[in-house]
Design a protein around this motif. Structure first.
Motif, PDB file in Angstrom:
ATOM      1  N   PRO A 161       0.840  -1.197   0.000  1.00  0.00           N
ATOM      2  CA  PRO A 161       0.000   0.000   0.000  1.00  0.00           C
ATOM      3  C   PRO A 161       0.875   1.247   0.000  1.00  0.00           C
ATOM      4  O   PRO A 161       1.952   1.259   0.607  1.00  0.00           O
ATOM      5  N   GLY A 162       0.430   2.283  -0.700  1.00  0.00           N
ATOM      6  CA  GLY A 162       1.191   3.524  -0.790  1.00  0.00           C
ATOM      7  C   GLY A 162       2.111   3.581  -1.996  1.00  0.00           C
ATOM      8  O   GLY A 162       2.812   4.571  -2.178  1.00  0.00           O
ATOM      9  N   THR A 163       2.110   2.542  -2.839  1.00  0.00           N
ATOM     10  CA  THR A 163       2.957   2.523  -4.037  1.00  0.00           C
ATOM     11  C   THR A 163       2.238   3.212  -5.188  1.00  0.00           C
ATOM     12  O   THR A 163       1.172   2.768  -5.624  1.00  0.00           O
ATOM     13  N   ALA A 164       2.813   4.316  -5.656  1.00  0.00           N
ATOM     14  CA  ALA A 164       2.227   5.052  -6.776  1.00  0.00           C
ATOM     15  C   ALA A 164       2.287   4.202  -8.043  1.00  0.00           C
ATOM     16  O   ALA A 164       3.190   3.367  -8.210  1.00  0.00           O
ATOM     17  N   PHE A 165       1.335   4.414  -8.939  1.00  0.00           N
ATOM     18  CA  PHE A 165       1.312   3.662 -10.202  1.00  0.00           C
ATOM     19  C   PHE A 165       2.634   3.811 -10.945  1.00  0.00           C
ATOM     20  O   PHE A 165       3.169   2.845 -11.487  1.00  0.00           O
ATOM     21  N   GLU A 166       3.175   5.020 -10.934  1.00  0.00           N
ATOM     22  CA  GLU A 166       4.426   5.295 -11.638  1.00  0.00           C
ATOM     23  C   GLU A 166       5.600   4.506 -11.059  1.00  0.00           C
ATOM     24  O   GLU A 166       6.604   4.288 -11.735  1.00  0.00           O
ATOM     25  N   ASP A 167       5.475   4.088  -9.791  1.00  0.00           N
ATOM     26  CA  ASP A 167       6.545   3.359  -9.111  1.00  0.00           C
ATOM     27  C   ASP A 167       6.399   1.840  -9.203  1.00  0.00           C
ATOM     28  O   ASP A 167       7.236   1.106  -8.672  1.00  0.00           O
ATOM     29  N   LEU A 168       5.335   1.377  -9.866  1.00  0.00           N
ATOM     30  CA  LEU A 168       5.177  -0.064 -10.038  1.00  0.00           C
ATOM     31  C   LEU A 168       6.295  -0.596 -10.933  1.00  0.00           C
ATOM     32  O   LEU A 168       6.739   0.099 -11.851  1.00  0.00           O
ATOM     33  N   PRO A 169       6.756  -1.825 -10.702  1.00  0.00           N
ATOM     34  CA  PRO A 169       7.792  -2.391 -11.573  1.00  0.00           C
ATOM     35  C   PRO A 169       7.322  -2.435 -13.025  1.00  0.00           C
ATOM     36  O   PRO A 169       6.126  -2.590 -13.287  1.00  0.00           O
ATOM     37  N   GLU A 170       8.243  -2.303 -13.957  1.00  0.00           N
ATOM     38  CA  GLU A 170       7.885  -2.312 -15.380  1.00  0.00           C
ATOM     39  C   GLU A 170       7.219  -3.620 -15.791  1.00  0.00           C
ATOM     40  O   GLU A 170       6.409  -3.641 -16.708  1.00  0.00           O
ATOM     41  N   ASP A 171       7.537  -4.717 -15.099  1.00  0.00           N
ATOM     42  CA  ASP A 171       6.953  -6.007 -15.472  1.00  0.00           C
ATOM     43  C   ASP A 171       5.655  -6.317 -14.720  1.00  0.00           C
ATOM     44  O   ASP A 171       5.096  -7.399 -14.859  1.00  0.00           O
ATOM     45  N   TRP A 172       5.152  -5.351 -13.929  1.00  0.00           N
ATOM     46  CA  TRP A 172       3.878  -5.540 -13.240  1.00  0.00           C
ATOM     47  C   TRP A 172       2.770  -5.607 -14.277  1.00  0.00           C
ATOM     48  O   TRP A 172       2.789  -4.909 -15.290  1.00  0.00           O
ATOM     49  N   SER A 173       1.790  -6.462 -14.041  1.00  0.00           N
ATOM     50  CA  SER A 173       0.652  -6.554 -14.954  1.00  0.00           C
ATOM     51  C   SER A 173      -0.644  -6.553 -14.156  1.00  0.00           C
ATOM     52  O   SER A 173      -0.661  -6.798 -12.943  1.00  0.00           O
ATOM     53  N   CYS A 174      -1.713  -6.275 -14.851  1.00  0.00           N
ATOM     54  CA  CYS A 174      -3.040  -6.217 -14.236  1.00  0.00           C
ATOM     55  C   CYS A 174      -3.356  -7.564 -13.585  1.00  0.00           C
ATOM     56  O   CYS A 174      -3.299  -8.599 -14.245  1.00  0.00           O
TER      57      CYS A 174
END
Length: 52
Positions: free
Chosen positions: A25-38
């Protein structure tokens, strides 16, 4: 922090994160890992749009 919605309808809420996939919690969308997926449909970050 802004919420982002996938084309499938899933909404990423930074206040909640994605704990099932190791995103705190508190992780901005921009800070998600590049390989994160829906978590709902598996599409990548490019398929999300910011919500107003």
């Amino acid at each position: 922090m802004k919420k982002y919605q996938c084309v499938c309808g899933y909404v990423y809420d930074p206040a909640v994160g994605d704990p099932d996939n190791g995103i705190a919690p508190g992780t901005a969308f921009e800070d998600l890992p590049e390989d994160w997926s829906c978590p709902a449909c598996g599409l990548d970050k490019s398929n999300f749009e910011p919500l107003d």
